[in-house]
Write a protein that holds these residues in place. Structure first.
Motif, mmCIF file in Angstrom:
data_model
loop_
_atom_site.group_PDB
_atom_site.id
_atom_site.type_symbol
_atom_site.label_atom_id
_atom_site.label_comp_id
_atom_site.label_asym_id
_atom_site.label_seq_id
_atom_site.Cartn_x
_atom_site.Cartn_y
_atom_site.Cartn_z
ATOM 1 N N GLY A 148 0.809 -1.215 0.000
ATOM 2 C CA GLY A 148 0.000 0.000 0.000
ATOM 3 C C GLY A 148 0.837 1.256 0.000
ATOM 4 N N GLY A 149 1.888 1.260 0.795
ATOM 5 C CA GLY A 149 2.758 2.431 0.844
ATOM 6 C C GLY A 149 3.466 2.678 -0.475
ATOM 7 N N GLN A 150 3.905 1.604 -1.113
ATOM 8 C CA GLN A 150 4.562 1.744 -2.417
ATOM 9 C C GLN A 150 3.575 2.252 -3.466
ATOM 10 O OE1 GLN A 150 6.025 -2.298 -2.665
ATOM 11 N NE2 GLN A 150 8.134 -1.631 -2.357
ATOM 12 N N GLN A 151 2.337 1.772 -3.416
ATOM 13 C CA GLN A 151 1.332 2.255 -4.371
ATOM 14 C C GLN A 151 1.061 3.743 -4.175
ATOM 15 O OE1 GLN A 151 -2.180 -0.243 -5.171
ATOM 16 N NE2 GLN A 151 -1.175 -1.873 -4.031
ATOM 17 N N GLN A 152 1.053 4.189 -2.920
ATOM 18 C CA GLN A 152 0.832 5.610 -2.680
ATOM 19 C C GLN A 152 2.005 6.439 -3.188
ATOM 20 O OE1 GLN A 152 -1.443 7.621 -2.731
ATOM 21 N NE2 GLN A 152 -2.380 7.502 -0.699
ATOM 22 N N ARG A 153 3.202 5.904 -3.083
ATOM 23 C CA ARG A 153 4.369 6.615 -3.616
ATOM 24 C C ARG A 153 4.337 6.652 -5.149
ATOM 25 N NH1 ARG A 153 8.394 3.177 -0.276
ATOM 26 N NH2 ARG A 153 10.075 4.082 -1.511
ATOM 27 N N VAL A 154 3.754 5.628 -5.773
ATOM 28 C CA VAL A 154 3.546 5.665 -7.230
ATOM 29 C C VAL A 154 2.596 6.811 -7.577
ATOM 30 C CG1 VAL A 154 2.570 4.447 -9.218
ATOM 31 C CG2 VAL A 154 4.028 3.220 -7.597
ATOM 32 N N SER A 155 1.547 6.997 -6.790
ATOM 33 C CA SER A 155 0.598 8.086 -7.074
ATOM 34 C C SER A 155 1.255 9.450 -6.866
ATOM 35 C CB SER A 155 -0.662 7.948 -6.211
ATOM 36 O OG SER A 155 -0.387 8.144 -4.855
ATOM 37 N N ILE A 156 2.196 9.536 -5.927
ATOM 38 C CA ILE A 156 2.965 10.779 -5.756
ATOM 39 C C ILE A 156 3.843 11.021 -6.985
ATOM 40 C CG2 ILE A 156 4.787 11.911 -4.415
ATOM 41 C CD1 ILE A 156 3.643 10.490 -1.926
ATOM 42 N N ALA A 157 4.508 9.963 -7.452
ATOM 43 C CA ALA A 157 5.344 10.089 -8.654
ATOM 44 C C ALA A 157 4.512 10.537 -9.850
ATOM 45 C CB ALA A 157 6.037 8.754 -8.946
ATOM 46 N N ARG A 158 3.282 10.057 -9.926
ATOM 47 C CA ARG A 158 2.389 10.453 -11.025
ATOM 48 C C ARG A 158 2.148 11.963 -11.017
ATOM 49 N NH1 ARG A 158 -2.881 7.241 -10.594
ATOM 50 N NH2 ARG A 158 -3.123 8.614 -8.806
ATOM 51 N N THR A 159 1.972 12.561 -9.836
ATOM 52 C CA THR A 159 1.772 14.009 -9.765
ATOM 53 C C THR A 159 3.038 14.761 -10.174
ATOM 54 O OG1 THR A 159 2.402 14.297 -7.428
ATOM 55 C CG2 THR A 159 0.118 13.717 -7.868
ATOM 56 N N LEU A 160 4.211 14.172 -9.899
ATOM 57 C CA LEU A 160 5.460 14.812 -10.303
ATOM 58 C C LEU A 160 5.611 14.792 -11.822
ATOM 59 C CD1 LEU A 160 7.968 13.445 -7.619
ATOM 60 C CD2 LEU A 160 6.750 15.630 -7.637
ATOM 61 N N VAL A 161 5.247 13.673 -12.452
ATOM 62 C CA VAL A 161 5.294 13.583 -13.909
ATOM 63 C C VAL A 161 4.281 14.534 -14.534
ATOM 64 C CG1 VAL A 161 4.660 12.039 -15.820
ATOM 65 C CG2 VAL A 161 6.262 11.273 -14.086
ATOM 66 N N GLN A 162 3.182 14.711 -13.859
ATOM 67 C CA GLN A 162 2.169 15.664 -14.315
ATOM 68 C C GLN A 162 2.696 17.089 -14.272
ATOM 69 O OE1 GLN A 162 -1.508 15.185 -12.128
ATOM 70 N NE2 GLN A 162 -2.317 17.161 -12.809
ATOM 71 N N GLN A 163 3.769 17.287 -13.493
ATOM 72 C CA GLN A 163 4.372 18.601 -13.266
ATOM 73 C C GLN A 163 3.357 19.558 -12.650
ATOM 74 O OE1 GLN A 163 6.157 19.241 -17.272
ATOM 75 N NE2 GLN A 163 8.115 18.816 -16.303
ATOM 76 N N ALA A 164 2.610 19.013 -11.712
ATOM 77 C CA ALA A 164 1.601 19.797 -11.003
ATOM 78 C C ALA A 164 2.256 20.781 -10.046
ATOM 79 C CB ALA A 164 0.669 18.860 -10.236
ATOM 80 N N ASP A 165 1.742 21.996 -10.021
ATOM 81 C CA ASP A 165 2.212 23.000 -9.072
ATOM 82 C C ASP A 165 1.520 22.845 -7.721
ATOM 83 O OD1 ASP A 165 3.807 24.348 -11.053
ATOM 84 O OD2 ASP A 165 1.933 25.124 -11.880
ATOM 85 N N ILE A 166 0.327 22.240 -7.747
ATOM 86 C CA ILE A 166 -0.490 22.055 -6.547
ATOM 87 C C ILE A 166 -0.751 20.563 -6.381
ATOM 88 C CG2 ILE A 166 -2.728 22.519 -5.455
ATOM 89 C CD1 ILE A 166 -2.841 25.050 -7.310
ATOM 90 N N ILE A 167 -0.516 20.037 -5.187
ATOM 91 C CA ILE A 167 -0.812 18.644 -4.882
ATOM 92 C C ILE A 167 -1.888 18.596 -3.808
ATOM 93 C CG2 ILE A 167 0.091 16.473 -3.969
ATOM 94 C CD1 ILE A 167 2.817 17.249 -5.116
ATOM 95 N N LEU A 168 -3.020 17.995 -4.151
ATOM 96 C CA LEU A 168 -4.129 17.812 -3.217
ATOM 97 C C LEU A 168 -4.100 16.366 -2.743
ATOM 98 C CD1 LEU A 168 -6.950 19.537 -5.316
ATOM 99 C CD2 LEU A 168 -5.378 20.606 -3.689
ATOM 100 N N ALA A 169 -4.047 16.161 -1.440
ATOM 101 C CA ALA A 169 -3.960 14.808 -0.885
ATOM 102 C C ALA A 169 -5.125 14.601 0.082
ATOM 103 C CB ALA A 169 -2.620 14.606 -0.180
ATOM 104 N N ASP A 170 -6.068 13.739 -0.320
ATOM 105 C CA ASP A 170 -7.288 13.513 0.454
ATOM 106 C C ASP A 170 -7.140 12.247 1.291
ATOM 107 O OD1 ASP A 170 -9.815 13.763 1.460
ATOM 108 O OD2 ASP A 170 -10.862 13.409 -0.418
ATOM 109 N N GLU A 171 -6.802 12.405 2.563
ATOM 110 C CA GLU A 171 -6.559 11.294 3.485
ATOM 111 C C GLU A 171 -5.598 10.268 2.875
ATOM 112 O OE1 GLU A 171 -7.400 11.618 6.391
ATOM 113 O OE2 GLU A 171 -9.296 12.694 6.561
ATOM 114 N N PRO A 172 -4.411 10.685 2.439
ATOM 115 C CA PRO A 172 -3.527 9.770 1.705
ATOM 116 C C PRO A 172 -2.881 8.699 2.570
ATOM 117 C CG PRO A 172 -2.390 11.823 2.144
ATOM 118 C CD PRO A 172 -3.819 12.022 2.589
ATOM 119 N N VAL A 173 -2.917 8.850 3.896
ATOM 120 C CA VAL A 173 -2.255 7.875 4.774
ATOM 121 C C VAL A 173 -3.240 7.163 5.696
ATOM 122 C CG1 VAL A 173 -0.039 9.081 4.698
ATOM 123 C CG2 VAL A 173 -1.688 9.700 6.460
ATOM 124 N N ALA A 174 -4.538 7.320 5.454
ATOM 125 C CA ALA A 174 -5.547 6.783 6.367
ATOM 126 C C ALA A 174 -5.487 5.264 6.470
ATOM 127 C CB ALA A 174 -6.939 7.227 5.931
#
Length: 257
Positions: A148-174
């Motif tokens: 689960g933790g690795q999958q969440q880090r994949v989703s973080i990497a996805r936002t970096l590839v998106q080159q997003a200036d804003i990252i919204l995280a909705d209960e990402p560690v619940a």
């Protein structure tokens, strides 16, 4: 810069998701959002990228109205807003690389998105993003083979590839264990500090919110009733937000939020 001006959201059943919210979030801030279940935290987060339409007021990003944006303009705005959720939102049977590359889909016409055509630069960005979150060795692994933790880090990497200036995280560690929770929050803090990304996170744990965020918003009944630093979030303010003395949390444990 994200600006809320007199923003309200009323659902079809009459429930107020947001009630006259007025605030500004500056570039590069790390903001934690806390409050009881139903207080308006997720509505607030999802209104920023217009996953929820508001019923009153205006939300602007760098002076551009998200509320009034047409379909094409909204697509451009959303390129710069990454979303991380509790459920990871990965295609489980696809490789880690393909899931990370999906962060580039907003930059391509529909036909290229359907065919999954990406440039050499996109592949380079994907590898760099995975290296930043410590998962380059999982590049060709199937996503459902990861923890689960690795999958969440994949989703973080996805936002970096998106080159997003804003990252919204909705209960990402619940749904994660305490050790993995801290790793994910450390990743987000490093991205915030080293890349000057604006991070807004809904989080159960008050103690973790105070540790990682520079600013905390406390919601109650769709209203922001606290807006300040971790140092200003006293026991009295917490009682006002939650309606009770919540006491000192055990590290990694959370209140109902």
């Amino acid at each position: 810069m994200i600006t809320f001006e007199h923003v309200s959201k009323t659902y079809g059943n009459g429930v107020k998701g947001l009630d006259q919210v007025d605030l500004t979030i500056g570039d590069g801030e790390f903001v934690a959002v806390i409050g009881l279940s139903g207080a308006g935290k997720s509505t607030f987060l999802r209104a920023i990228n217009r996953l929820h339409d508001i019923t009153e007021g205006d939300i602007r990003i760098n002076g551009v109205s998200v509320t009034g944006a047409g379909k094409k303009q909204l697509r451009v705005i959303r390129r710069h807003i990454g979303m991380i959720s509790q459920t990871f939102n990965l295609v489980k049977r696809s490789t880690v690389q393909k899931n990370v590359l999906s962060g580039r889909l907003g930059y391509y016409p529909t036909w290229k998105s359907i065919l999954g055509i990406f440039s050499k630069e996109d592949y380079r960005l994907a590898s760099e993003a995975l290296e930043k979150v410590g998962l380059l060795d999982k590049l060709h692994s199937r996503s459902d083979e990861l923890s689960g933790g690795q999958q969440q880090r994949v989703s973080i990497a996805r936002t970096l590839v998106q080159q997003a200036d804003i990252i919204l995280a909705d209960e990402p560690v619940a749904s994660l264990d305490p050790v993995t929770t801290r790793k994910i929050l450390e990743d987000l803090r490093q991205i915030n500090r080293n890349m000057n990304k604006t991070v807004i996170i809904n989080i159960h744990s008050v103690e973790l919110a105070k540790e990682f965020a520079g600013r905390i918003l406390g919601f109650q009944g769709g209203r922001v009733i606290f807006d300040g630093t971790p140092e200003e979030l006293t026991a009295g303010e917490l009682k006002r937000i939650y309606g009770r003395d919540i006491g000192k949390e055990k590290e990694g444990a959370g209140d109902e939020a």
